[in-house]
Every structure is written in C-alpha cells, then in structure tokens.
Design a protein around this motif. Structure first.
Motif, short mmCIF file in Angstrom:
data_model
loop_
_atom_site.label_atom_id
_atom_site.label_comp_id
_atom_site.label_asym_id
_atom_site.label_seq_id
_atom_site.Cartn_x
_atom_site.Cartn_y
_atom_site.Cartn_z
N LEU A 53 0.83 -1.20 0.00
CA LEU A 53 0.00 0.00 0.00
C LEU A 53 0.87 1.25 0.00
O LEU A 53 1.79 1.40 0.80
N MET A 69 0.60 5.68 -0.36
CA MET A 69 -0.23 6.87 -0.39
C MET A 69 0.68 8.09 -0.44
O MET A 69 1.44 8.35 0.49
N THR A 121 -3.75 7.36 8.06
CA THR A 121 -3.73 7.30 6.60
C THR A 121 -4.07 5.90 6.12
O THR A 121 -4.81 5.72 5.14
N CYS A 152 -7.33 4.88 3.83
CA CYS A 152 -7.25 4.09 2.59
C CYS A 152 -8.14 2.86 2.67
O CYS A 152 -8.81 2.50 1.70
N TYR A 165 -9.50 7.98 1.52
CA TYR A 165 -8.43 8.25 0.57
C TYR A 165 -8.43 7.13 -0.46
O TYR A 165 -8.70 5.98 -0.12
N LYS A 166 -8.11 7.47 -1.68
CA LYS A 166 -7.90 6.47 -2.70
C LYS A 166 -6.40 6.24 -2.82
O LYS A 166 -5.65 7.15 -3.19
N ALA A 167 -5.94 5.06 -2.44
CA ALA A 167 -4.51 4.78 -2.36
C ALA A 167 -3.82 5.03 -3.69
O ALA A 167 -4.38 4.79 -4.76
N ILE A 207 -9.81 -0.73 -3.71
CA ILE A 207 -9.36 0.32 -4.62
C ILE A 207 -10.19 0.32 -5.89
O ILE A 207 -10.57 1.37 -6.41
#
Length: 291
Positions: free
Chosen positions: A12, A14, A47, A51, A56-58, A75
């Motif tokens: 992952l 970010m 964070t 995700c 949040y969109k990784a 995702i």
C-alpha cells in the motif's frame, strides 16, 4: 481462533504530491481477531485507515476484504481509471464503468467494513437513538409506497431497526440516554455511541481510531471489555489504532508497528514489547543504541 484472513493489504502506497505518507505497507488481519496498528505520531496509521475505508484512494497497492462470502477489491470499488484491458469485453467495460460512476465509501461499508474517527463525528443535534437509526438506512425498507401505505413489511423493518439500535445501546451502556441529544453526552459516552453507530451498519470488520483517547482508566477498562465482547460474542474483527500501550498489549492478538509510513515490526504483544526497532521508534533513539 480462525487463521482465515479477512483483510489483506499488499504494498500500500499513499502519496500527497511529493510527500510519501505510506511507502510500502503490507499486512494481514485474521478473522475474529483484535489487530492493533501502532506507531509514533505521524507514522501513517490514520492514513492506512483512510485508505482502507475509502476516504483516501490509495496511490498504489492492493486492499482486499473477504467478508459476507465475497472478496472485495477496495481500490477498484472506489473507481480506478480506465485501462486498455477494460475495453476487451463488454462485461469488463460495464463493470469498470459502474464502479467509476457509483463507487465510494458507502460501498465499502456495505461490503462489511465500518469505522470510528479520531475526532468524534456524531450527529450532535439528533438524539442518541436517531443516530443509530440513521446508521441503518441501508438495511431498512425505504420504499416510498410502502411508507405511504404503512405496510406490514415496512412496520416490521422499522421495528427491527429500533430493536437493533436498543440492543447496541445496551451493549455500550447508553440505554438511559436514548432520547438525549448526542451533543449533550459526556466525551466518554460519545465515544461509546460512535462505536454503537458503527455496529448498527452490521459490519464484519470495525476500525477504531484511537477509541481510548481522552478516557479515564475506568472508562478505558470498560472499553477494553467491550472490544473483547465484539470479538468473542459477535465474531467481529477489530482493527485498532491506539496510543494507550497498556490497553493495546492487554487485548491485541496481533500488532503491526508503523514508522514514517513503513512497517518496522509485527507480532504478538510480547514480541512487540521487546523489539529494539519499536523501542527506537518510540524513544527517538538509534536502534544501535538499544541493542
């Protein structure tokens, strides 16, 4: 305890512009376990939660849920950019178009993952019971015609939602506060209400972001018992971010330690407690100085 993996995170990443909040985070969460994500301030813990839950969109990597008998690519659910392979067949194109248009955090919750927040986010001007009823909107009959006609099925759905809400109020010891405004509750009560609201979405995994923050020792002990209750009596997988190391070490089955967006250690509480890299991260010392 089952060894089955309910949540898998692979590589992952970010990035926020040139800042790498997460570099290469991989972890596995076992079903019906209490999993703790710890690390010093700024390590990237929240964070990761953002995700996992779609806030949040990784930037890269893979997040896979195995809940409700279905494997979900988080995702992808948020709506990935179109790729050349999406145009190979009508089926793949329609699938990607669907997620591109309708993907979002609500689908992740529907897939079985709920969360609480580091900063409490209740509907403060609504009553306690109303907060829990709103959380069940995906599980009750909202058909307009059924509501106008007040059908038997509609009444039963409303009654079931109310019963479900009061059940979780009992679990978090807030039944006496059902008709009070959420904003009038004490800080500790609001923490418990947020957990109850998340549970009313009927998740299989609940992510708790610093649930013991601001609680006194007695409230923290009650919270620990509640988290064990979720795992032991409701088969809920709990993923926890927490700075209270006493609480973390007493309830966790597995711990992953983050520092500067990287996993630096993982294992059971005893192994983490004695890991030189973990001690170095928390004390700000060089690892060599602690060996």
């Amino acid at each position: 305890m089952s060894e089955e993996i309910v949540l898998k995170v692979e590589n992952l990443m970010m990035h926020f512009g040139g800042i790498k909040a997460l570099s290469d985070v991989s972890l596995k969460v076992k079903r019906n376990s209490i999993f703790a994500l710890i690390g010093p301030n700024g390590a990237g813990k929240t964070t990761v939660f953002n995700c996992l839950t779609g806030f949040y969109k990784a930037t890269g990597g893979r997040i896979e849920l195995d809940t409700r008998g279905v494997k979900t690519n988080v995702i992808k659910m948020l709506g990935e950019p179109f790729k050349a392979t999406d145009f190979v067949s009508p089926k793949s194109f329609v699938s990607r178009l669907h997620y591109k248009m309708f993907g979002g955090t609500h689908l992740i919750n529907r897939a079985g993952l709920a969360r609480t927040f580091q900063n409490i986010r209740l509907f403060r001007e609504m009553s306690v019971i109303e907060n829990l009823l709103v959380a069940q909107h995906m599980w009750v009959n909202r058909n307009l015609v059924s509501g106008i006609l007040n059908t038997k099925g509609y009444r039963k759905a409303e009654s079931d939602a109310l019963d479900h809400a009061f059940y979780w109020l009992e679990v978090v010891d807030l039944v006496d506060c059902a008709n009070r405004l959420a904003g009038e509750l004490s800080y500790g009560q609001q923490r418990r209400l947020e957990i109850a609201r998340a549970m009313c979405t009927r998740p299989k995994i609940i992510c708790l972001d610093e649930p013991a923050a601001g609680l006194n020792p007695q409230e923290t002990e009650a919270l620990s018992a509640m988290i064990r209750h979720l795992r032991d009596d409701h088969d809920i997988t709990v993923v926890l971010i927490e700075h209270d190391m006493g609480m973390v070490m007493s309830i966790s089955d597995h711990i992953v330690v983050l520092d500067h967006g990287n996993v630096i250690a993982e294992g059971n509480p005893q192994a983490i407690r004695n890991d030189p890299k973990v001690i170095a991260a928390y004390l700000g010392a060089d690892e060599e100085e602690l060996v």
